[in-house]
Each structure stands twice: as C-alpha cells, then as structure tokens.
Design an enzyme around this catalytic site. Structure first.
Site, PDB file in Angstrom:
ATOM      1  N   SER A 214     -30.491-122.331  38.326  1.00  0.00           N
ATOM      2  CA  SER A 214     -29.621-121.166  38.247  1.00  0.00           C
ATOM      3  C   SER A 214     -29.505-120.459  39.606  1.00  0.00           C
ATOM      4  O   SER A 214     -29.197-121.101  40.591  1.00  0.00           O
ATOM      5  CB  SER A 214     -30.147-120.248  37.153  1.00  0.00           C
TER       6      SER A 214
ATOM      7  N   HIS B 289     -27.993-123.421  29.206  1.00  0.00           N
ATOM      8  CA  HIS B 289     -28.414-123.059  30.560  1.00  0.00           C
ATOM      9  C   HIS B 289     -29.935-122.992  30.619  1.00  0.00           C
ATOM     10  O   HIS B 289     -30.541-122.027  30.144  1.00  0.00           O
ATOM     11  CB  HIS B 289     -27.802-121.683  30.872  1.00  0.00           C
TER      12      HIS B 289
HETATM   13  C1  GTR Z   1     -26.370-115.156  35.686  1.00  0.00           C
HETATM   14  C2  GTR Z   1     -25.472-115.387  36.855  1.00  0.00           C
HETATM   15  C3  GTR Z   1     -25.486-116.833  37.233  1.00  0.00           C
HETATM   16  C4  GTR Z   1     -26.884-117.425  37.268  1.00  0.00           C
HETATM   17  C5  GTR Z   1     -27.823-116.839  36.243  1.00  0.00           C
HETATM   18  C6  GTR Z   1     -29.319-117.030  36.499  1.00  0.00           C
HETATM   19  O1  GTR Z   1     -26.337-113.866  35.210  1.00  0.00           O
HETATM   20  O2  GTR Z   1     -24.188-114.969  36.485  1.00  0.00           O
HETATM   21  O3  GTR Z   1     -24.805-117.017  38.454  1.00  0.00           O
HETATM   22  O4  GTR Z   1     -27.411-117.329  38.529  1.00  0.00           O
HETATM   23  O5  GTR Z   1     -27.664-115.471  36.118  1.00  0.00           O
HETATM   24  O6  GTR Z   1     -29.775-117.081  37.638  1.00  0.00           O
HETATM   25  O7  GTR Z   1     -30.046-117.082  35.515  1.00  0.00           O
END
Ligand code: GTR
Length: 422
Positions: free
Chosen positions: A259, A400
């Site tokens: 992420s 995710h």
């Molecule tokens: C989210 C963000 C993403 C990603 C994620 C993370 O809120 O929009 O770009 O980086 O966080 O790091 O878990």
C-alpha cells in the site's frame, strides 16, 4: 487492525472530499470513463531524441526521469549526509524454536537536532550456510505486530488522532503476522529486516517536524522530500545495516512494501540501485498505478487527503494530470534491469489493478533495451495466474492486503533471481 482502520478513514475521507469538491464528484470505477491519455514515452529524451542504447538510458534518460520524480512527485532526498550508527541492543539466538536469530538494532542519527531512533528488527535463519538473502520492509504498527513473540520490544507508536506517541499495548503483538509469514520466509532461507515507519516520520502532516526531516532540512520548497521520501531513506539505511551484518548478503536484498509502503518501496528501489529486487504490493495511486487513468484513487484526491506523502508540487497537477511530465510506468523503468514484482488484488479497485498492470507493460521496453525479457504479457492475466519475467505481476482474488499467496509468489520470484546458482 489499525491499518485497516487507516484505510477505511481514507475511503471515508474520499467520500467527504467528493461531496465538498465539484471535481471529481466521485471516484471512477468505469473503464469506459477513463479519460483518453497518452503516456510520456519512457524512451524519448526531453529534447525529443529516441533512446536506442544502454548508454543513453543509463547516462541521460534515467537521470532525467529520476529528476522529474524528485521535482514533481516525491521530492528530492537531500544530498546532505548525516552520520549514523547502528547499535545492537538485543540478540536472541534461539528465536522461533531455534530456527532463527533475532536482533534488535538502534539506528541513530548523529546530529544536534532532536530526531527519533529507528528501531530495526532483524531475523536471520540459523540453518543456512553463508550470508542470507533478505527482505527489507517497513511495518505499519510497530515491530511487535509482525510476530506474537514477547521477545520483540514493544514499539512507541503514533496515535493518528491525538498525534501523540505511546508504547504499544501487549494486545497488538502479532496483529500483522499474516502479512509477515516468518515461518515460511525463514524456512526458505531468507532474512527479514523491518522497522516501524512512524519511527522515521509519523504518518500525518506536522510540517515535517517529528521525524528525521529536521536533521536534513535547512529550508523547504515545493520539491522538498516528504513522508514517502523519508520512509524510502529509512529503507536505504536498513540496506546499509545489511552491509554491516555478516549473516546477511547485502547484494541480495529485496525491498518490499504494501500500500503506501508499496509506493515507498518503489521509490526506494528506484533511487537506490543497491536493492537487488523490488516488490510492490497493492501500491496503487502514486505507486505502480498509472496516474493518467484516473480510475479509483486519483492524484487530486491523494494529495488532498495525504498532503504529507508527496512533495508539494504534485498537488498542482491534480486538475491537469496530462501536464505531469512523467507517469508511474517510468518509476518502474527506473528499477530496470533489476527484477520488480507488482501485485494487485481483485477487490482493491481503489488501487486500480489494471493501471498497475499497464505500468508493467509500459516499462517493459526499458527492461528489453537493457537485455532482459521485460514483461511477457500484453493482456491482463486471469486472477491468481502470475506472469513472470524480469517484471512479475499478479492479480489475486481478495481485498487490499498482503497475504500468504502474495508471499509465495515473492519467495518464488526471489528464488529465481536472488538465490545463487552454485
Ligand atoms: C489509502 C490510500 C491508498 C493506500 C492506503 C494504505 O487510504 O488512499 O493510497 O496507500 O491508504 O496505505 O493503506
């Protein structure tokens, strides 16, 4: 848990952002609404000349692209050198039932300015001959989250709401253990070096006062480094540590991140060519995904909600993304010819899996120019069907996250490129 919470807060913030901003009204998840775009040609110099030789790439085009990322996206890592020391504070030789040795190492900057100590956690397999190849990566909530063992010192972590730091509770030991399958990694003969990203810079906008920036910044401008830049700097120091530890092979170190830390791993690997391999897990916008596609998270949104991640200048491209002189396939190209693996997840549309895949496709010509097979796919593969060349890619089922499935692919990829053939 906390990482999931941060992610949900991010999603909530985008909804809020959408309702209060005319443009964009909401995130786009419709392929037919991706605006027409032309990617900057990775193999054409700014003066219009085509890059046809390795020399032109290495000495001219690569330098140009690196400067553009410093200037317009992540900010410039200061040239200023600040001395630092590594001090081993703990060694446990019978960690994991004797399979591994655990070390805790303090990384301390030698500066008059008050900056945090960065606490490295190093886990090396015992049952191998010779120095181990390693994975270097930051963690979100402290070293004690990667494994439940009470041998790991509880970290001092930041509370995002109060913006104060406190010693993590025993309850969060092992919280991120599915993201760090140590048993599997150690059994395959790899070492792990990790650190809490908040030790390097807290993940909120504080004028760059509470992390390592004050040791380097005399004055700041719109192309100054920000949080991703500082985290990437930390990854390079962890690689420096690998060079001081005879149990680790510094020439076989993969940098990995999930992420926002996947964006960071890519930027670290792009700048520091000593990393032998780079792994980006669900890095999305500002990571592996093409910015021009405006699918899921956009540059406009990310620079609004997370103003501290990138240099100030990136926000100015929010409403005119086609004027950004680079796109993220060129970040992948900066890693060439070293192996890079990009992974997406089917239910992580926010990170634009197709945009991540297309970056790999568009970076391939540089890998090919440098004599590798590049990326052997033009069409998006089916889920759970990795495509493996010098650039690897998969889209797995699920959300995710970084999972055992992801790690299995990374370990195979690392075996392929980092294990010695003797
Ligand atoms: C989210 C963000 C993403 C990603 C994620 C993370 O809120 O929009 O770009 O980086 O966080 O790091 O878990």
């Amino acid at each position: 848990m906390k990482t999931i919470l941060i992610y949900l807060i991010g999603i909530a913030q985008v909804l809020c952002f959408s309702s209060t901003n005319a443009q964009p009204s909401e995130a786009n998840y419709d392929e037919s609404k991706v605006p027409a775009y032309t990617l900057p040609d990775v193999l054409v110099l700014e003066n219009g000349e085509h890059v046809v030789s390795e020399n032109q790439w290495i000495n001219f085009r690569r330098t140009e692209i690196l400067h553009l990322f410093e200037n317009d996206v992540y900010g410039k890592t200061p040239d200023k050198k600040v001395e630092f020391t590594f001090t081993t504070t703990k060694t446990v030789t019978n960690f994991m039932g004797g399979k591994a040795t655990l070390k805790e190492v303090d990384l301390q900057l030698q500066t008059a300015v008050d900056v945090p100590i960065i606490h490295l956690l190093v886990i090396v397999p015992n049952d191998i001959t010779g120095p181990a190849p390693a994975f270097v990566g930051l963690n979100f909530d402290g070293n004690q989250t990667i494994d439940a063992s009470t041998e790991i010192t509880l970290a001092k972590i930041w509370d995002m709401e109060t913006r104060k730091s406190y010693i993590a509770s025993e309850e969060i030991r092992g919280d991120a253990k599915t993201r760090w399958p140590l048993e599997q990694i150690i059994d395959r003969g790899y070492a792990v070096i990790t650190a809490y990203y908040g030790d390097i810079d807290p993940d909120f906008y504080d004028g760059f006062k509470n992390g390592i920036h004050p040791a380097f910044d005399d004055q700041r401008n719109e192309s100054s480094w920000a949080s991703i830049g500082a985290w990437a700097w930390g990854l390079s120091r962890m690689l420096d540590y690998a060079g001081t530890d005879p149990a680790i092979d510094q020439e076989k170190v993969a940098v990995i991140g999930h992420s926002r830390l996947g964006k960071t791993a890519l930027w670290a690997g792009a700048q520091d060519q000593r990393f032998a391999m780079v792994i980006s897990n669900c890095s999305g916008c500002g990571g592996a995904a093409l910015s021009r596609r405006e699918y899921g998270e956009t540059i406009q949104r990310i620079t609004t909600v997370f103003p501290h991640w990138f240099c100030g200048k990136l926000a100015s491209y929010g409403t005119k993304i086609n004027e950004l002189p680079i796109d993220q396939h060129e970040l992948i190209a900066l890693i060439a010819p070293r192996p890079v693996y990009i992974a997406s997840a089917e239910d992580d549309q926010w990170a634009d899996p197709r945009g991540e895949f297309l970056s790999a496709v568009a970076a391939s010509p540089v890998y090919e120019l440098l004599g590798t097979d590049g990326f052997p796919a033009k069409d998006m593969p089916e889920v759970n069907q990795p495509v493996i060349g010098q650039i690897g890619y998969h889209i797995r089922t699920g959300k995710h996250d970084i999972t055992t499935y992801d790690w299995e692919q990374y370990l195979d990829f690392a075996d392929r490129y980092m294990k010695s053939t003797e």
